[in-house]
Every structure is written in C-alpha cells, then in structure tokens.
Scaffold this motif. Sequence first.
Motif, PDB file in Angstrom:
ATOM      1  N   SER A  35       6.750  86.715  24.612  1.00 38.40           N
ATOM      2  CA  SER A  35       7.473  87.919  24.198  1.00 38.40           C
ATOM      3  C   SER A  35       8.209  88.565  25.367  1.00 38.40           C
ATOM      4  CB  SER A  35       6.526  88.920  23.541  1.00 38.40           C
ATOM      5  OG  SER A  35       5.483  89.261  24.432  1.00 38.40           O
ATOM      6  N   LEU A  36       7.621  88.557  26.552  1.00 36.73           N
ATOM      7  CA  LEU A  36       8.291  89.125  27.731  1.00 36.73           C
ATOM      8  C   LEU A  36       9.529  88.314  28.092  1.00 36.73           C
ATOM      9  CD1 LEU A  36       8.378  91.216  29.968  1.00 36.73           C
ATOM     10  CD2 LEU A  36       6.843  89.777  31.298  1.00 36.73           C
ATOM     11  N   ASP A  37       9.424  86.997  28.023  1.00 35.50           N
ATOM     12  CA  ASP A  37      10.582  86.140  28.282  1.00 35.50           C
ATOM     13  C   ASP A  37      11.707  86.435  27.296  1.00 35.50           C
ATOM     14  OD1 ASP A  37       9.461  84.671  30.428  1.00 35.50           O
ATOM     15  OD2 ASP A  37       8.409  83.364  29.015  1.00 35.50           O
ATOM     16  N   THR A  38      11.351  86.642  26.034  1.00 35.33           N
ATOM     17  CA  THR A  38      12.353  86.936  25.014  1.00 35.33           C
ATOM     18  C   THR A  38      13.066  88.245  25.318  1.00 35.33           C
ATOM     19  OG1 THR A  38      11.052  85.715  23.382  1.00 35.33           O
ATOM     20  CG2 THR A  38      12.750  87.187  22.525  1.00 35.33           C
ATOM     21  N   VAL A  39      12.318  89.256  25.761  1.00 40.31           N
ATOM     22  CA  VAL A  39      12.924  90.538  26.147  1.00 40.31           C
ATOM     23  C   VAL A  39      13.891  90.328  27.309  1.00 40.31           C
ATOM     24  CG1 VAL A  39      12.442  92.810  27.154  1.00 40.31           C
ATOM     25  CG2 VAL A  39      11.033  91.961  25.277  1.00 40.31           C
ATOM     26  N   GLU A  40      13.493  89.529  28.289  1.00 35.70           N
ATOM     27  CA  GLU A  40      14.362  89.252  29.436  1.00 35.70           C
ATOM     28  C   GLU A  40      15.608  88.484  29.014  1.00 35.70           C
ATOM     29  OE1 GLU A  40      11.804  87.360  32.253  1.00 35.70           O
ATOM     30  OE2 GLU A  40      10.934  89.265  32.919  1.00 35.70           O
ATOM     31  N   ILE A  41      15.463  87.578  28.064  1.00 34.41           N
ATOM     32  CA  ILE A  41      16.621  86.844  27.542  1.00 34.41           C
ATOM     33  C   ILE A  41      17.585  87.811  26.879  1.00 34.41           C
ATOM     34  CG2 ILE A  41      17.373  85.190  25.781  1.00 34.41           C
ATOM     35  CD1 ILE A  41      14.768  83.606  26.429  1.00 34.41           C
ATOM     36  N   GLY A  46      28.102  92.444  27.378  1.00 33.10           N
ATOM     37  CA  GLY A  46      28.452  93.863  27.322  1.00 33.10           C
ATOM     38  C   GLY A  46      28.106  94.503  25.989  1.00 33.10           C
ATOM     39  N   ILE A  47      26.938  94.178  25.464  1.00 33.79           N
ATOM     40  CA  ILE A  47      26.499  94.697  24.173  1.00 33.79           C
ATOM     41  C   ILE A  47      25.152  95.386  24.331  1.00 33.79           C
ATOM     42  CG2 ILE A  47      27.706  92.976  22.776  1.00 33.79           C
ATOM     43  CD1 ILE A  47      25.008  91.465  22.590  1.00 33.79           C
ATOM     44  N   SER A  48      24.727  96.082  23.280  1.00 32.72           N
ATOM     45  CA  SER A  48      23.410  96.690  23.242  1.00 32.72           C
ATOM     46  C   SER A  48      22.721  96.207  21.972  1.00 32.72           C
ATOM     47  CB  SER A  48      23.535  98.219  23.251  1.00 32.72           C
ATOM     48  OG  SER A  48      22.262  98.806  23.180  1.00 32.72           O
ATOM     49  N   VAL A  49      21.564  95.591  22.134  1.00 31.37           N
ATOM     50  CA  VAL A  49      20.825  95.033  20.999  1.00 31.37           C
ATOM     51  C   VAL A  49      19.698  95.981  20.636  1.00 31.37           C
ATOM     52  CG1 VAL A  49      19.459  93.076  20.181  1.00 31.37           C
ATOM     53  CG2 VAL A  49      21.375  92.690  21.736  1.00 31.37           C
ATOM     54  N   GLU A  50      19.683  96.418  19.379  1.00 34.95           N
ATOM     55  CA  GLU A  50      18.612  97.282  18.889  1.00 34.95           C
ATOM     56  C   GLU A  50      17.291  96.521  18.901  1.00 34.95           C
ATOM     57  OE1 GLU A  50      18.975 100.509  18.002  1.00 34.95           O
ATOM     58  OE2 GLU A  50      21.081 100.394  18.569  1.00 34.95           O
ATOM     59  N   GLU A  51      16.188  97.254  19.069  1.00 35.64           N
ATOM     60  CA  GLU A  51      14.879  96.616  19.153  1.00 35.64           C
ATOM     61  C   GLU A  51      14.528  95.841  17.892  1.00 35.64           C
ATOM     62  OE1 GLU A  51      10.207  97.801  19.884  1.00 35.64           O
ATOM     63  OE2 GLU A  51      11.760  99.219  20.441  1.00 35.64           O
ATOM     64  N   ASP A  52      14.839  96.403  16.718  1.00 34.34           N
ATOM     65  CA  ASP A  52      14.512  95.703  15.470  1.00 34.34           C
ATOM     66  C   ASP A  52      15.325  94.423  15.310  1.00 34.34           C
ATOM     67  OD1 ASP A  52      16.745  97.380  15.125  1.00 34.34           O
ATOM     68  OD2 ASP A  52      16.497  97.406  12.951  1.00 34.34           O
ATOM     69  N   SER A  53      16.556  94.425  15.793  1.00 37.44           N
ATOM     70  CA  SER A  53      17.381  93.211  15.758  1.00 37.44           C
ATOM     71  C   SER A  53      16.851  92.169  16.737  1.00 37.44           C
ATOM     72  CB  SER A  53      18.829  93.529  16.107  1.00 37.44           C
ATOM     73  OG  SER A  53      19.395  94.368  15.140  1.00 37.44           O
ATOM     74  N   ALA A  54      16.410  92.635  17.907  1.00 34.89           N
ATOM     75  CA  ALA A  54      15.903  91.717  18.930  1.00 34.89           C
ATOM     76  C   ALA A  54      14.637  91.005  18.454  1.00 34.89           C
ATOM     77  CB  ALA A  54      15.623  92.476  20.220  1.00 34.89           C
ATOM     78  N   GLN A  55      13.840  91.661  17.635  1.00 31.20           N
ATOM     79  CA  GLN A  55      12.603  91.053  17.148  1.00 31.20           C
ATOM     80  C   GLN A  55      12.869  89.936  16.151  1.00 31.20           C
ATOM     81  OE1 GLN A  55      10.329  94.371  15.700  1.00 31.20           O
ATOM     82  NE2 GLN A  55       9.627  94.944  17.743  1.00 31.20           N
ATOM     83  N   ASN A  56      14.060  89.897  15.568  1.00 31.71           N
ATOM     84  CA  ASN A  56      14.417  88.859  14.600  1.00 31.71           C
ATOM     85  C   ASN A  56      15.020  87.617  15.243  1.00 31.71           C
ATOM     86  OD1 ASN A  56      13.576  90.448  12.427  1.00 31.71           O
ATOM     87  ND2 ASN A  56      15.550  91.480  12.313  1.00 31.71           N
TER      88      ASN A  56
END
Length: 136
Positions: free
Chosen positions: A92-98, A107-117
Amino acid sequence: MASITGSSISSSFKLNQALNRVCCLKTPSISFKGISLSSSRLNQATRRLSITCAAKPETVNKVCDIVKKQLALSADTAVCGESKFAALGADSLDTVEIVMGLEEEFGISVEEDSAQNIATVQDAADLIEDLISKNA
C-alpha cells in the motif's frame, strides 16, 4: 516457453506471474498441466484488451516507467497495461508513492478514493487521462 507445474495454489500464482511476464510479448506460448495456450490465442486476447483501453499508449508507457522507477524494478522486468501493482511486489505504501509520482509527472491531483481503485497500470493511465480531460 513457460511451463507451470506444482500444486493448484502454487500453479495459479505461477501462471499469473508467467502471464504478467509475457503480456507484452508478441508471440507468447504457455503450457499449463499439459494444456498449451498457443501464441495466436494469447495474441488475440491481447489485441482485444488493447482495443478497449481508453488511455493513450504514451500515457501507459509513462506510467510503466514511473512504476518501474518507484518499485526499483530491473530494466528487463516486463510491465504493461495489464500488470497489477500487487503482482509487481507493491504494497500500500508503494502504491501511494506511485500515485505521488504520477501526480508530479502529469501535473494532476488524485483524490484518495480514486487512488484506492487503482490496481493496474491501465487503471492508473485511464484515471490520468480522465483527470487531464476534466482539467482541460
């Protein structure tokens, strides 16, 4: 040619690893418990998957490069749109870093709920394309 043997759980895992490694090859052939999947069958499935992809190939390639860099994968490790982060060894930490690397690169911002998918390279590339089109 990859040959898969062993118990059903081990075989299933090894088969998934073998399929992930050959997903980017042009003419793979896999044998599993005496059943052979010819290269033409795998190529047809790969073509079918490629047609349904929403993201541009260059976006998928950039995501592949970022994933390889973040996970410190060797240059010969095959990473393609169908590659799952977990199968590549990401926790999960690697995924957050990715995701952070993707945000910085595109140059984007990914919402947390989108990142979990996000589970695959293709999921990430599709999300990036979607966010870029919304920002434009």
